[in-house]
Design an enzyme around this catalytic site. Structure first.
Site, PDB file in Angstrom:
ATOM      1  N   SER A  95      46.591  61.461  44.597  1.00  0.00           N
ATOM      2  CA  SER A  95      45.484  60.576  44.230  1.00  0.00           C
ATOM      3  C   SER A  95      45.943  59.131  44.043  1.00  0.00           C
ATOM      4  CB  SER A  95      44.801  61.120  42.968  1.00  0.00           C
ATOM      5  OG  SER A  95      43.560  60.512  42.763  1.00  0.00           O
ATOM      6  N   LYS A 112      45.391  64.027  48.444  1.00  0.00           N
ATOM      7  CA  LYS A 112      44.067  63.957  47.818  1.00  0.00           C
ATOM      8  C   LYS A 112      43.486  62.574  48.090  1.00  0.00           C
ATOM      9  CE  LYS A 112      41.542  64.417  43.472  1.00  0.00           C
ATOM     10  NZ  LYS A 112      40.987  63.043  43.464  1.00  0.00           N
TER      11      LYS A 112
END
Length: 518
Positions: free
Chosen positions: A407, A432
Protein backbone atom coordinates in the site's frame (compact mmCIF):
# COMPACT_ATOMS: atom_id res chain seq x y z
CA UNK A 1 0.66 -9.66 15.27
CA UNK A 2 -1.49 -8.30 18.08
CA UNK A 3 0.03 -6.14 20.76
CA UNK A 4 -0.76 -3.96 23.71
CA UNK A 5 0.67 -1.37 21.37
CA UNK A 6 -1.35 -2.69 18.49
CA UNK A 7 -0.05 -2.68 14.97
CA UNK A 8 -3.27 -2.95 13.09
CA UNK A 9 -3.72 -5.85 10.71
CA UNK A 10 -6.45 -3.91 8.93
CA UNK A 11 -4.13 -2.82 6.13
CA UNK A 12 -5.41 0.70 6.52
CA UNK A 13 -4.67 3.06 3.67
CA UNK A 14 -6.95 6.08 3.91
CA UNK A 15 -6.97 8.22 0.83
CA UNK A 16 -5.89 11.82 0.66
CA UNK A 17 -9.26 12.32 -1.01
CA UNK A 18 -11.19 10.93 1.93
CA UNK A 19 -13.50 13.35 3.74
CA UNK A 20 -14.07 10.86 6.51
CA UNK A 21 -10.69 10.17 8.08
CA UNK A 22 -10.63 12.16 11.29
CA UNK A 23 -6.88 11.75 11.49
CA UNK A 24 -6.56 13.92 8.36
CA UNK A 25 -8.07 17.01 9.98
CA UNK A 26 -4.79 18.45 11.24
CA UNK A 27 -3.37 20.82 8.59
CA UNK A 28 0.17 20.42 7.35
CA UNK A 29 2.61 23.31 7.61
CA UNK A 30 2.81 23.72 3.86
CA UNK A 31 1.27 22.45 0.65
CA UNK A 32 3.34 19.49 -0.45
CA UNK A 33 1.44 18.12 -3.41
CA UNK A 34 -1.60 18.70 -5.56
CA UNK A 35 -4.03 16.77 -7.72
CA UNK A 36 -6.50 17.68 -10.45
CA UNK A 37 -9.59 17.50 -8.31
CA UNK A 38 -11.68 20.17 -6.64
CA UNK A 39 -11.02 21.02 -3.02
CA UNK A 40 -12.73 18.62 -0.66
CA UNK A 41 -15.18 19.71 1.99
CA UNK A 42 -15.54 17.57 5.06
CA UNK A 43 -19.07 16.36 5.67
CA UNK A 44 -20.43 13.88 8.13
CA UNK A 45 -22.87 11.19 7.18
CA UNK A 46 -26.06 11.73 9.16
CA UNK A 47 -29.14 9.63 9.77
CA UNK A 48 -32.55 11.19 10.36
CA UNK A 49 -35.24 8.98 11.81
CA UNK A 50 -38.82 9.70 10.82
CA UNK A 51 -42.05 7.69 10.85
CA UNK A 52 -42.79 6.34 7.43
CA UNK A 53 -46.29 7.81 7.33
CA UNK A 54 -44.82 11.22 8.08
CA UNK A 55 -42.16 10.62 5.47
CA UNK A 56 -44.74 9.83 2.81
CA UNK A 57 -46.68 13.01 3.54
CA UNK A 58 -43.60 15.20 3.64
CA UNK A 59 -41.99 13.71 0.54
CA UNK A 60 -44.60 15.33 -1.66
CA UNK A 61 -43.60 18.70 -0.24
CA UNK A 62 -39.85 18.26 -0.40
CA UNK A 63 -38.05 17.67 -3.67
CA UNK A 64 -34.74 16.68 -2.13
CA UNK A 65 -36.13 13.59 -0.37
CA UNK A 66 -36.86 10.46 -2.34
CA UNK A 67 -37.52 6.82 -1.60
CA UNK A 68 -34.94 4.58 -3.27
CA UNK A 69 -35.25 1.00 -4.39
CA UNK A 70 -38.25 -0.02 -2.27
CA UNK A 71 -40.78 -2.40 -3.72
CA UNK A 72 -44.49 -1.68 -3.27
CA UNK A 73 -44.98 -4.54 -0.83
CA UNK A 74 -42.37 -3.12 1.54
CA UNK A 75 -43.79 0.38 1.35
CA UNK A 76 -47.29 -0.92 2.12
CA UNK A 77 -45.99 -2.19 5.45
CA UNK A 78 -45.53 1.32 6.79
CA UNK A 79 -48.00 0.75 9.61
CA UNK A 80 -46.87 0.24 13.19
CA UNK A 81 -43.31 -0.93 13.52
CA UNK A 82 -41.87 0.60 10.36
CA UNK A 83 -39.62 3.63 10.44
CA UNK A 84 -38.00 5.65 7.69
CA UNK A 85 -34.27 6.37 7.90
CA UNK A 86 -33.02 9.34 5.91
CA UNK A 87 -29.32 8.90 5.22
CA UNK A 88 -27.66 12.06 3.99
CA UNK A 89 -24.38 11.26 2.29
CA UNK A 90 -22.67 14.50 1.26
CA UNK A 91 -19.29 13.40 -0.01
CA UNK A 92 -16.03 14.98 -1.11
CA UNK A 93 -16.43 15.22 -4.86
CA UNK A 94 -17.72 17.72 -7.37
CA UNK A 95 -20.49 15.45 -8.64
CA UNK A 96 -23.99 16.92 -8.07
CA UNK A 97 -25.23 13.49 -6.99
CA UNK A 98 -23.23 13.82 -3.78
CA UNK A 99 -25.51 16.59 -2.55
CA UNK A 100 -28.52 14.27 -2.40
CA UNK A 101 -30.35 13.16 0.68
CA UNK A 102 -31.31 9.51 0.56
CA UNK A 103 -34.42 8.22 2.29
CA UNK A 104 -35.02 4.52 2.78
CA UNK A 105 -37.70 2.75 4.77
CA UNK A 106 -37.53 -0.65 6.39
CA UNK A 107 -39.03 -2.57 9.30
CA UNK A 108 -37.48 -2.11 12.72
CA UNK A 109 -36.79 -5.29 14.65
CA UNK A 110 -39.13 -5.91 17.57
CA UNK A 111 -36.28 -7.55 19.48
CA UNK A 112 -33.22 -6.08 21.15
CA UNK A 113 -32.43 -2.37 20.81
CA UNK A 114 -28.89 -3.24 19.65
CA UNK A 115 -30.31 -4.82 16.50
CA UNK A 116 -32.20 -1.62 15.70
CA UNK A 117 -28.90 0.25 16.12
CA UNK A 118 -27.24 -2.07 13.61
CA UNK A 119 -30.08 -1.38 11.18
CA UNK A 120 -29.03 2.26 11.25
CA UNK A 121 -25.44 1.19 10.62
CA UNK A 122 -26.67 -0.85 7.65
CA UNK A 123 -28.18 2.24 6.03
CA UNK A 124 -25.05 4.30 6.65
CA UNK A 125 -22.91 1.56 5.15
CA UNK A 126 -25.12 1.06 2.11
CA UNK A 127 -25.27 4.80 1.36
CA UNK A 128 -21.53 5.35 1.60
CA UNK A 129 -20.83 2.36 -0.65
CA UNK A 130 -23.40 3.62 -3.14
CA UNK A 131 -21.70 6.99 -3.49
CA UNK A 132 -17.98 6.21 -3.24
CA UNK A 133 -17.14 2.58 -4.05
CA UNK A 134 -14.61 2.24 -6.85
CA UNK A 135 -16.83 -0.04 -8.92
CA UNK A 136 -20.04 1.81 -9.91
CA UNK A 137 -21.61 -1.52 -10.99
CA UNK A 138 -21.15 -2.87 -7.43
CA UNK A 139 -19.72 -6.11 -8.81
CA UNK A 140 -22.50 -6.24 -11.42
CA UNK A 141 -25.41 -6.28 -8.97
CA UNK A 142 -28.37 -4.07 -8.09
CA UNK A 143 -27.11 -2.30 -4.97
CA UNK A 144 -30.55 -0.90 -4.08
CA UNK A 145 -31.99 -4.41 -4.23
CA UNK A 146 -29.12 -5.65 -2.07
CA UNK A 147 -30.22 -3.23 0.67
CA UNK A 148 -33.78 -4.58 0.54
CA UNK A 149 -32.55 -8.16 0.77
CA UNK A 150 -30.29 -7.40 3.72
CA UNK A 151 -33.09 -5.55 5.52
CA UNK A 152 -35.38 -8.56 5.22
CA UNK A 153 -32.66 -10.93 6.41
CA UNK A 154 -31.85 -8.71 9.39
CA UNK A 155 -35.47 -8.26 10.51
CA UNK A 156 -35.89 -11.54 12.49
CA UNK A 157 -32.45 -11.44 14.11
CA UNK A 158 -32.16 -11.17 17.87
CA UNK A 159 -28.47 -10.40 18.40
CA UNK A 160 -26.20 -7.53 17.49
CA UNK A 161 -23.46 -9.92 16.37
CA UNK A 162 -25.76 -11.70 13.93
CA UNK A 163 -26.99 -8.36 12.56
CA UNK A 164 -23.43 -7.16 11.93
CA UNK A 165 -22.84 -10.45 10.16
CA UNK A 166 -25.50 -9.47 7.63
CA UNK A 167 -23.73 -6.18 6.92
CA UNK A 168 -20.46 -8.03 6.40
CA UNK A 169 -22.25 -10.45 4.11
CA UNK A 170 -23.64 -7.56 2.08
CA UNK A 171 -20.15 -6.07 1.71
CA UNK A 172 -18.65 -9.43 0.72
CA UNK A 173 -20.78 -9.44 -2.43
CA UNK A 174 -18.73 -6.50 -3.73
CA UNK A 175 -15.78 -8.84 -4.32
CA UNK A 176 -13.29 -6.48 -2.68
CA UNK A 177 -11.63 -7.76 0.51
CA UNK A 178 -10.43 -4.25 1.41
CA UNK A 179 -13.96 -2.84 1.63
CA UNK A 180 -15.16 -3.92 5.04
CA UNK A 181 -16.67 -2.87 8.33
CA UNK A 182 -14.68 -3.20 11.56
CA UNK A 183 -15.77 -3.18 15.17
CA UNK A 184 -15.30 -0.17 17.45
CA UNK A 185 -12.44 -1.98 19.24
CA UNK A 186 -10.68 -2.78 15.97
CA UNK A 187 -11.09 0.80 14.83
CA UNK A 188 -9.68 2.07 18.11
CA UNK A 189 -6.60 -0.07 17.51
CA UNK A 190 -6.29 1.34 14.00
CA UNK A 191 -6.54 4.90 15.31
CA UNK A 192 -3.84 4.18 17.88
CA UNK A 193 -1.51 3.07 15.11
CA UNK A 194 -2.39 6.09 12.97
CA UNK A 195 -2.25 8.73 15.70
CA UNK A 196 1.02 7.44 17.12
CA UNK A 197 -0.06 7.65 20.77
CA UNK A 198 -1.85 5.49 23.30
CA UNK A 199 -2.47 5.36 27.01
CA UNK A 200 -1.00 2.20 28.45
CA UNK A 201 2.16 0.55 29.75
CA UNK A 202 4.23 0.13 26.56
CA UNK A 203 4.14 -3.64 26.08
CA UNK A 204 4.23 -5.41 22.73
CA UNK A 205 2.57 -8.81 23.19
CA UNK A 206 1.65 -11.68 20.93
CA UNK A 207 -0.03 -15.06 21.23
CA UNK A 208 2.46 -17.93 20.89
CA UNK A 209 0.96 -20.09 18.10
CA UNK A 210 1.70 -23.53 19.55
CA UNK A 211 0.74 -22.92 23.20
CA UNK A 212 -1.56 -19.92 22.97
CA UNK A 213 0.40 -18.24 25.78
CA UNK A 214 0.75 -14.46 25.69
CA UNK A 215 4.41 -13.58 25.26
CA UNK A 216 6.15 -10.21 25.50
CA UNK A 217 7.75 -9.29 22.19
CA UNK A 218 9.37 -6.09 23.41
CA UNK A 219 8.86 -2.94 25.49
CA UNK A 220 8.83 0.60 24.22
CA UNK A 221 11.90 2.46 25.39
CA UNK A 222 11.40 4.36 28.68
CA UNK A 223 7.85 3.06 29.04
CA UNK A 224 6.50 1.83 32.41
CA UNK A 225 7.01 -1.76 31.26
CA UNK A 226 10.63 -1.13 30.26
CA UNK A 227 11.43 0.70 33.51
CA UNK A 228 9.95 -2.20 35.49
CA UNK A 229 12.39 -4.65 33.93
CA UNK A 230 9.95 -6.63 31.79
CA UNK A 231 11.85 -8.42 29.04
CA UNK A 232 11.31 -10.04 25.68
CA UNK A 233 10.11 -13.61 26.12
CA UNK A 234 8.38 -13.06 29.47
CA UNK A 235 5.00 -14.80 29.58
CA UNK A 236 2.03 -12.72 30.64
CA UNK A 237 -0.22 -14.88 32.85
CA UNK A 238 -2.46 -12.47 34.79
CA UNK A 239 -3.81 -8.93 34.51
CA UNK A 240 -5.33 -7.46 37.68
CA UNK A 241 -5.63 -10.95 39.16
CA UNK A 242 -7.48 -12.36 36.14
CA UNK A 243 -5.93 -15.43 34.51
CA UNK A 244 -5.24 -15.12 30.80
CA UNK A 245 -5.68 -18.77 29.84
CA UNK A 246 -7.39 -18.78 26.46
CA UNK A 247 -7.60 -14.97 26.35
CA UNK A 248 -6.90 -13.47 22.93
CA UNK A 249 -4.03 -11.03 22.59
CA UNK A 250 -6.40 -8.23 21.52
CA UNK A 251 -8.50 -8.74 24.66
CA UNK A 252 -5.37 -8.66 26.83
CA UNK A 253 -4.21 -5.51 25.02
CA UNK A 254 -7.49 -3.78 25.87
CA UNK A 255 -7.02 -4.69 29.55
CA UNK A 256 -3.52 -3.20 29.61
CA UNK A 257 -4.63 0.11 28.13
CA UNK A 258 -6.37 2.68 30.24
CA UNK A 259 -6.57 6.24 31.41
CA UNK A 260 -3.34 8.03 32.33
CA UNK A 261 -2.79 7.99 36.08
CA UNK A 262 -4.44 4.63 36.66
CA UNK A 263 -2.47 1.45 37.34
CA UNK A 264 -2.60 -2.16 36.21
CA UNK A 265 -1.02 -5.18 37.95
CA UNK A 266 0.52 -7.88 35.78
CA UNK A 267 1.93 -11.28 36.67
CA UNK A 268 4.59 -12.79 34.44
CA UNK A 269 6.60 -15.98 34.15
CA UNK A 270 10.16 -14.80 33.69
CA UNK A 271 13.81 -15.73 34.04
CA UNK A 272 16.02 -13.98 36.60
CA UNK A 273 19.64 -12.91 36.23
CA UNK A 274 20.89 -16.37 37.24
CA UNK A 275 18.85 -18.06 34.54
CA UNK A 276 16.29 -19.53 36.94
CA UNK A 277 12.56 -19.41 36.29
CA UNK A 278 10.61 -17.01 38.47
CA UNK A 279 7.24 -15.32 38.79
CA UNK A 280 7.02 -11.53 38.79
CA UNK A 281 4.06 -9.48 39.95
CA UNK A 282 4.42 -5.84 38.96
CA UNK A 283 2.17 -2.82 39.41
CA UNK A 284 2.51 -0.56 36.37
CA UNK A 285 1.30 3.02 35.96
CA UNK A 286 -0.45 3.89 32.71
CA UNK A 287 1.10 6.77 30.78
CA UNK A 288 0.84 8.41 27.39
CA UNK A 289 2.99 6.19 25.19
CA UNK A 290 4.43 7.70 22.04
CA UNK A 291 4.69 5.20 19.21
CA UNK A 292 7.55 6.18 16.93
CA UNK A 293 7.33 4.75 13.40
CA UNK A 294 11.05 5.46 12.91
CA UNK A 295 14.14 3.60 14.10
CA UNK A 296 17.57 4.54 12.84
CA UNK A 297 21.30 3.91 13.03
CA UNK A 298 24.49 5.22 11.46
CA UNK A 299 26.50 2.42 9.86
CA UNK A 300 30.20 3.12 9.42
CA UNK A 301 32.39 0.95 7.23
CA UNK A 302 35.45 1.01 4.99
CA UNK A 303 34.73 1.29 1.28
CA UNK A 304 36.68 -0.89 -1.20
CA UNK A 305 39.07 2.02 -1.82
CA UNK A 306 39.83 2.31 1.90
CA UNK A 307 37.76 5.36 2.80
CA UNK A 308 35.47 5.61 5.81
CA UNK A 309 31.84 5.85 4.79
CA UNK A 310 28.80 6.67 6.91
CA UNK A 311 25.43 5.31 5.83
CA UNK A 312 22.23 6.44 7.48
CA UNK A 313 19.89 3.50 8.08
CA UNK A 314 16.24 4.51 8.60
CA UNK A 315 13.51 1.93 9.16
CA UNK A 316 9.93 3.10 8.69
CA UNK A 317 7.51 0.61 10.27
CA UNK A 318 4.19 2.30 9.44
CA UNK A 319 2.79 5.45 7.86
CA UNK A 320 1.31 7.22 10.85
CA UNK A 321 0.54 10.91 11.26
CA UNK A 322 3.99 11.55 12.70
CA UNK A 323 5.97 9.54 10.12
CA UNK A 324 7.02 12.43 7.86
CA UNK A 325 7.94 14.80 10.69
CA UNK A 326 10.04 12.15 12.43
CA UNK A 327 11.68 11.17 9.14
CA UNK A 328 12.56 14.81 8.51
CA UNK A 329 14.09 15.17 11.99
CA UNK A 330 16.08 11.95 11.54
CA UNK A 331 17.51 12.98 8.17
CA UNK A 332 18.43 16.46 9.48
CA UNK A 333 20.31 14.89 12.40
CA UNK A 334 22.12 12.42 10.14
CA UNK A 335 23.18 15.18 7.76
CA UNK A 336 24.74 17.00 10.72
CA UNK A 337 26.70 13.85 11.53
CA UNK A 338 28.21 13.62 8.05
CA UNK A 339 26.15 10.77 6.59
CA UNK A 340 27.01 10.25 2.91
CA UNK A 341 24.33 7.80 1.80
CA UNK A 342 21.02 6.36 3.02
CA UNK A 343 19.12 3.10 3.35
CA UNK A 344 15.34 3.45 3.75
CA UNK A 345 13.94 0.16 5.03
CA UNK A 346 10.28 -0.43 4.12
CA UNK A 347 10.36 -4.19 4.68
CA UNK A 348 7.30 -5.53 6.52
CA UNK A 349 5.66 -2.11 6.39
CA UNK A 350 1.97 -2.81 5.61
CA UNK A 351 1.07 0.79 4.81
CA UNK A 352 -1.03 3.28 6.73
CA UNK A 353 -1.98 6.83 5.81
CA UNK A 354 -1.44 7.47 2.11
CA UNK A 355 -0.90 11.15 2.78
CA UNK A 356 1.94 10.24 5.14
CA UNK A 357 3.57 8.27 2.32
CA UNK A 358 3.36 11.26 0.02
CA UNK A 359 4.75 13.54 2.73
CA UNK A 360 7.72 11.22 3.20
CA UNK A 361 8.36 11.14 -0.55
CA UNK A 362 8.80 14.92 -0.70
CA UNK A 363 11.63 14.68 1.85
CA UNK A 364 13.72 12.92 -0.81
CA UNK A 365 12.49 14.53 -4.05
CA UNK A 366 12.90 17.89 -5.80
CA UNK A 367 10.68 19.83 -8.18
CA UNK A 368 7.18 18.96 -9.33
CA UNK A 369 7.48 15.23 -9.90
CA UNK A 370 4.43 13.00 -10.03
CA UNK A 371 4.24 10.96 -6.85
CA UNK A 372 1.39 8.64 -7.83
CA UNK A 373 -1.46 8.41 -10.32
CA UNK A 374 -4.96 7.64 -9.06
CA UNK A 375 -7.87 6.27 -11.08
CA UNK A 376 -11.36 7.10 -9.82
CA UNK A 377 -14.62 5.17 -10.23
CA UNK A 378 -15.27 6.88 -13.56
CA UNK A 379 -11.90 5.74 -14.92
CA UNK A 380 -10.34 9.21 -14.80
CA UNK A 381 -6.61 9.28 -14.07
CA UNK A 382 -5.61 11.99 -11.61
CA UNK A 383 -1.87 12.55 -11.06
CA UNK A 384 -0.74 13.79 -7.67
CA UNK A 385 2.27 16.07 -8.10
CA UNK A 386 4.67 17.75 -5.73
CA UNK A 387 4.60 21.54 -5.41
CA UNK A 388 8.10 23.05 -5.57
CA UNK A 389 9.69 20.16 -3.70
CA UNK A 390 13.07 20.66 -2.07
CA UNK A 391 14.79 17.45 -0.98
CA UNK A 392 16.54 17.51 2.38
CA UNK A 393 19.41 15.53 0.89
CA UNK A 394 20.54 14.38 -2.53
CA UNK A 395 22.85 11.68 -1.17
CA UNK A 396 22.53 8.22 -2.77
CA UNK A 397 19.51 6.26 -1.55
CA UNK A 398 18.60 2.57 -1.52
CA UNK A 399 15.11 1.44 -0.53
CA UNK A 400 14.65 -2.05 0.95
CA UNK A 401 11.35 -3.80 0.17
CA UNK A 402 9.93 -7.29 0.53
CA UNK A 403 6.73 -9.31 0.16
CA UNK A 404 5.14 -7.53 3.15
CA UNK A 405 5.79 -3.99 1.86
CA UNK A 406 2.29 -2.89 0.87
CA UNK A 407 0.00 0.00 0.00
CA UNK A 408 1.59 3.31 1.11
CA UNK A 409 4.97 1.53 1.14
CA UNK A 410 4.51 0.71 -2.52
CA UNK A 411 3.39 4.25 -3.32
CA UNK A 412 6.56 5.62 -1.69
CA UNK A 413 8.86 3.02 -3.26
CA UNK A 414 7.31 3.64 -6.68
CA UNK A 415 7.62 7.42 -6.34
CA UNK A 416 11.31 7.26 -5.39
CA UNK A 417 12.16 4.61 -7.97
CA UNK A 418 10.26 5.93 -11.00
CA UNK A 419 11.61 9.44 -10.46
CA UNK A 420 15.16 8.10 -10.51
CA UNK A 421 15.84 8.92 -6.87
CA UNK A 422 16.37 5.46 -5.37
CA UNK A 423 17.51 1.94 -6.17
CA UNK A 424 15.19 -0.82 -4.92
CA UNK A 425 16.75 -3.84 -3.21
CA UNK A 426 14.98 -6.87 -1.81
CA UNK A 427 11.99 -8.83 -3.06
CA UNK A 428 8.83 -8.07 -5.03
CA UNK A 429 6.32 -6.11 -2.96
CA UNK A 430 2.87 -7.21 -1.82
CA UNK A 431 0.82 -5.68 -4.64
CA UNK A 432 -1.96 -3.58 -3.11
CA UNK A 433 -2.81 -0.86 -5.59
CA UNK A 434 -6.06 0.31 -4.03
CA UNK A 435 -6.80 3.24 -1.75
CA UNK A 436 -9.43 3.21 1.00
CA UNK A 437 -11.38 5.97 2.67
CA UNK A 438 -12.32 5.41 6.30
CA UNK A 439 -15.57 6.55 7.88
CA UNK A 440 -16.36 6.31 11.57
CA UNK A 441 -20.02 5.36 11.87
CA UNK A 442 -22.47 6.46 14.57
CA UNK A 443 -21.85 3.37 16.73
CA UNK A 444 -18.05 3.71 16.77
CA UNK A 445 -17.47 1.09 14.11
CA UNK A 446 -15.71 2.08 10.90
CA UNK A 447 -16.26 1.46 7.23
CA UNK A 448 -13.24 1.02 4.95
CA UNK A 449 -14.18 1.62 1.31
CA UNK A 450 -11.97 1.21 -1.75
CA UNK A 451 -12.41 4.55 -3.52
CA UNK A 452 -9.55 4.61 -6.04
CA UNK A 453 -6.83 2.59 -7.70
CA UNK A 454 -3.32 3.85 -8.17
CA UNK A 455 -0.48 3.46 -10.65
CA UNK A 456 3.15 4.37 -10.12
CA UNK A 457 4.49 7.61 -11.67
CA UNK A 458 5.69 5.55 -14.66
CA UNK A 459 2.13 4.14 -14.97
CA UNK A 460 3.05 0.67 -13.72
CA UNK A 461 0.09 -1.25 -12.33
CA UNK A 462 0.83 -2.36 -8.78
CA UNK A 463 -2.38 -4.11 -7.72
CA UNK A 464 -1.89 -7.87 -7.43
CA UNK A 465 1.44 -7.41 -9.21
CA UNK A 466 3.71 -5.57 -6.80
CA UNK A 467 6.94 -3.76 -7.57
CA UNK A 468 10.00 -5.73 -8.62
CA UNK A 469 13.29 -4.60 -7.06
CA UNK A 470 16.26 -3.57 -9.16
CA UNK A 471 18.43 -6.03 -7.25
CA UNK A 472 17.25 -9.24 -5.58
CA UNK A 473 18.48 -9.61 -2.04
CA UNK A 474 20.74 -12.65 -1.86
CA UNK A 475 23.85 -13.36 0.18
CA UNK A 476 25.38 -15.02 -2.88
CA UNK A 477 25.82 -11.60 -4.48
CA UNK A 478 28.30 -10.60 -1.79
CA UNK A 479 31.58 -12.21 -2.79
CA UNK A 480 33.45 -11.47 0.39
CA UNK A 481 32.83 -10.21 3.90
CA UNK A 482 33.32 -6.51 4.57
CA UNK A 483 34.88 -4.80 7.54
CA UNK A 484 32.27 -3.14 9.73
CA UNK A 485 33.09 -1.21 12.87
CA UNK A 486 31.98 1.60 15.15
CA UNK A 487 28.27 0.87 14.63
CA UNK A 488 27.15 3.15 17.42
CA UNK A 489 23.38 2.99 18.05
CA UNK A 490 23.03 0.21 15.49
CA UNK A 491 20.91 -2.82 16.22
CA UNK A 492 23.20 -5.83 16.31
CA UNK A 493 21.01 -7.66 13.83
CA UNK A 494 21.90 -5.13 11.12
CA UNK A 495 25.46 -6.44 11.08
CA UNK A 496 24.25 -9.80 9.76
CA UNK A 497 21.32 -8.56 7.66
CA UNK A 498 22.23 -9.61 4.13
CA UNK A 499 19.87 -7.08 2.54
CA UNK A 500 21.44 -4.22 4.50
CA UNK A 501 24.90 -5.42 3.51
CA UNK A 502 23.84 -5.64 -0.11
CA UNK A 503 22.36 -2.14 0.06
CA UNK A 504 25.64 -0.75 1.37
CA UNK A 505 27.44 -2.59 -1.42
CA UNK A 506 25.17 -0.90 -3.98
CA UNK A 507 25.68 2.50 -2.36
CA UNK A 508 29.46 2.05 -2.55
CA UNK A 509 29.13 1.39 -6.29
CA UNK A 510 26.91 4.46 -6.78
CA UNK A 511 29.32 6.70 -4.89
CA UNK A 512 32.25 5.27 -6.84
CA UNK A 513 30.50 6.06 -10.13
CA UNK A 514 29.62 9.56 -8.95
CA UNK A 515 33.24 10.11 -7.94
CA UNK A 516 34.45 8.96 -11.35
CA UNK A 517 31.97 11.22 -13.12
CA UNK A 518 33.12 14.24 -11.16
Amino acid sequence: MNMEVLRSNLDPSPSVFSPFCEFHKKPTSKALFSWKQGNCRTHKSRIKIVHCLEQENSSAKSKNIRVLGLNEDLVRRVGGGVLGFAAAASLCCDSPSFAESLTVAFPVSHTREQVNTVQRTLVETWGLIRETFIDPTFNHQDWDLKLQQTMVEMYPLRSEEAAYGKIKGMLSTLGDPFTRIVSPKEYQSFRIGSDGNLQGVGLFINSEPTTGHLVVLSCIENSPAARAGIHEGDELVEINGERLDGVASETAAQKLRGRVGTTVTVKLNSVNDTGSACVKEIKLPREVIKLSPISSAILSHLTPDGHLSKTGYVKLSTFSQTAAAEMEDTVHEMEKQGVQSYILDLRNNPGGLVKAGLDVAQIWLDGTETLVNTIDREGNMLPINMINGHALTRDPLVVLVNEESASASEILAGALHDNGRALLVGHRTFGKGKIQSVTQLHDGSALFITVAKYLSPALHDIDQVGIAPDVQCSTDILNSPRDYFNRKNSAKSLESDSCVLLAEHQLDDIQLLQGSAS
